[in-house]
Write a protein that holds these residues in place. Structure first.
Motif, PDB file in Angstrom:
ATOM      1  N   ALA A 181       0.841  -1.196   0.000  1.00 33.96           N
ATOM      2  CA  ALA A 181       0.000   0.000   0.000  1.00 33.96           C
ATOM      3  C   ALA A 181       0.873   1.242   0.000  1.00 33.96           C
ATOM      4  N   SER A 182       0.458   2.216  -0.747  1.00 37.34           N
ATOM      5  CA  SER A 182       1.022   3.556  -0.666  1.00 37.34           C
ATOM      6  C   SER A 182      -0.124   4.504  -0.362  1.00 37.34           C
ATOM      7  N   TRP A 183       0.197   5.747  -0.115  1.00 40.63           N
ATOM      8  CA  TRP A 183      -0.867   6.704   0.200  1.00 40.63           C
ATOM      9  C   TRP A 183      -1.852   6.832  -0.955  1.00 40.63           C
ATOM     10  N   GLY A 184      -1.368   6.721  -2.175  1.00 43.48           N
ATOM     11  CA  GLY A 184      -2.263   6.814  -3.322  1.00 43.48           C
ATOM     12  C   GLY A 184      -3.216   5.639  -3.411  1.00 43.48           C
ATOM     13  N   SER A 185      -2.705   4.413  -3.205  1.00 44.90           N
ATOM     14  CA  SER A 185      -3.579   3.244  -3.264  1.00 44.90           C
ATOM     15  C   SER A 185      -4.560   3.228  -2.108  1.00 44.90           C
ATOM     16  N   LEU A 186      -4.143   3.682  -0.932  1.00 44.70           N
ATOM     17  CA  LEU A 186      -5.073   3.778   0.193  1.00 44.70           C
ATOM     18  C   LEU A 186      -6.193   4.760  -0.103  1.00 44.70           C
ATOM     19  N   THR A 187      -5.849   5.858  -0.738  1.00 43.86           N
ATOM     20  CA  THR A 187      -6.870   6.838  -1.114  1.00 43.86           C
ATOM     21  C   THR A 187      -7.817   6.255  -2.147  1.00 43.86           C
ATOM     22  N   SER A 188      -7.294   5.524  -3.118  1.00 45.96           N
ATOM     23  CA  SER A 188      -8.133   4.928  -4.150  1.00 45.96           C
ATOM     24  C   SER A 188      -9.116   3.921  -3.558  1.00 45.96           C
ATOM     25  N   GLU A 189      -8.635   3.094  -2.622  1.00 48.78           N
ATOM     26  CA  GLU A 189      -9.520   2.123  -1.990  1.00 48.78           C
ATOM     27  C   GLU A 189     -10.592   2.804  -1.142  1.00 48.78           C
ATOM     28  N   ALA A 190     -10.238   3.911  -0.496  1.00 51.01           N
ATOM     29  CA  ALA A 190     -11.180   4.565   0.412  1.00 51.01           C
ATOM     30  C   ALA A 190     -12.250   5.356  -0.329  1.00 51.01           C
ATOM     31  N   VAL A 191     -11.981   5.779  -1.554  1.00 52.55           N
ATOM     32  CA  VAL A 191     -12.961   6.555  -2.299  1.00 52.55           C
ATOM     33  C   VAL A 191     -14.241   5.749  -2.528  1.00 52.55           C
ATOM     34  N   GLU A 192     -14.096   4.440  -2.713  1.00 50.89           N
ATOM     35  CA  GLU A 192     -15.258   3.603  -2.985  1.00 50.89           C
ATOM     36  C   GLU A 192     -16.238   3.575  -1.814  1.00 50.89           C
TER      37      GLU A 192
END
Length: 390
Positions: free
Chosen positions: A339-350
């Motif tokens: 996980a990176s901050w970008g992937s965490l953000t992408s997962e949380a948007v859903e």
């Protein structure tokens, strides 16, 4: 004119002075440190960056959780919650909280430690309710209307007993039951590693490319800078996306993609500095004494350009973090379960509407880190400028 008696006049001993010698003037390094420490936003930024690096690389060692372990029965637990307590006739008290987003009850202790998912009876789909039993005490979870409520046997609503911070998962859990805090720290490792390594590569390529172009000048400078302009005409994000598609997703691919094109700004700044410095007298003196172009460039010109280089280097780090986060956000970053901050953000948007805390933490980390490096860059720019005194 004042009449002073002769007996009051005394000869000074040899070598004595009439006043104390002035204190030595501060060096350039001392002036830089003084101006930097006087800049409070820059000092706070330094402390934040150091704390972030320490937490990112050493914090996961002290956590009982891992970034990849999944606990589906503990998915989407918030970082804080309202607790309920129910006591049966035997005097046994059970404390729990209601996750209003997935209509589950979780048992907790007095300190806020999550003990597990409470299993209730069969759900009534038509009435939208589920029964629970705690000894001889029966409760009903009613989610026919929102927000969901916990009802007693007599039909009255059970009131919460107070708020608790989640001591088991300080930042809560994601949709797969993984600890968000540990994944946040591992995400910081990846984002900071990409930023620092890519920026270090950019430093060496940009400094020496721009330094050689500025010092040699003429046709060599024209050809080298035309190449820089060709790279600059392609949008940086698009170029990185194309390279990521060629190299496939992964940490090494991100570093290569960013490092291969991110140095053009540094090269332009260094070239401009060298063009302004190479006509100075000390450069002519070094050339007259037989110094080689490499020695003049590395010993005289680049050290005198270190101020703008450091400031530019500091400004490139948040840009690299943002580009890496964007790549991970669109699915071209690190591969799961990393996980990176970008992937965490992408997962949380859903799941933004139901679980906003999952987006808050990575978004706040990206924002605060970019603010910190920008404030530090501004502070270094002012501190390294000899004209900034007082």
């Amino acid at each position: 004119m004042t009449n002073i008696p002769p007996q009051m006049w005394d000869k000074l001993p040899p070598g004595a002075t009439t006043s104390a010698p002035p204190p030595p003037a501060p060096t350039y390094g001392q002036e830089v440190r003084r101006r930097l420490w006087a800049n409070k936003p820059a000092v706070v930024s330094i402390v934040f960056i150091i704390a972030l690096v320490i937490a990112a690389f050493f914090g996961p060692m002290f956590s009982p959780h891992t970034y990849f372990k999944q606990e589906l029965k503990l998915a989407n637990i918030p970082p804080f919650f309202e607790t309920y307590s129910v006591t049966d006739s035997a005097g046994d008290t059970t404390r729990f909280f209601l996750n209003a987003s997935n209509f589950n009850l979780y048992q907790v202790d007095d300190d806020g430690q999550v003990l597990g998912l409470l299993r209730g009876g069969r759900k009534d789909i038509l009435k939208k309710s589920q029964p629970y039993e705690f000894g001889d005490q029966a409760l009903t979870l009613d989610y026919s209307s929102l927000p969901a409520r916990v009802m007693l046997e007599d039909g009255t609503e059970l009131r919460p007993s107070g708020w608790k911070w989640n001591r088991t998962y300080l930042f809560g859990t994601d949709q797969l039951g993984r600890d968000i805090l540990v994944r946040q720290l591992y995400g910081a490792q990846i984002s900071l590693t990409v930023a620092f390594v890519a920026t270090l590569v950019n430093f060496f390529i940009g400094v020496f490319y721009g330094g050689i172009a500025g010092y040699i000048g003429g046709r060599v400078d024209a050809v080298m800078m035309r190449f820089v302009e060709i790279i600059s005409t392609i949008p940086l994000t698009l170029y990185v996306v194309l390279l990521m598609v060629v190299f496939d997703s992964g940490l090494l691919s991100i570093i290569i993609a960013i490092g291969s094109v991110f140095w053009v700004d540094m090269a332009r700044i260094v070239r401009g500095q060298i063009l302004g410095l190479k006509s100075q007298d000390y450069v002519a003196a070094a050339r007259t004494m037989g110094a080689s172009p490499a020695r003049i460039l590395t010993k005289h010109l680049l050290p005198n350009s270190i101020g703008p280089i450091i400031v530019t280097l500091t400004m490139l780090i948040p840009s690299a973090i943002f580009i890496e986060s964007f790549m991970s956000f669109i699915g071209l970053g690190v591969t799961p379960p990393l996980a990176s901050w970008g992937s965490l953000t992408s997962e949380a948007v859903e799941t933004l509407r139901a679980y906003p805390h999952q987006l808050f933490f990575p978004a706040a980390a990206i924002s605060l880190t970019m603010f910190a490096f920008n404030f530090l860059g501004d502070g270094l720019r002012d501190a390294l400028d000899p004209k900034m005194r007082g």
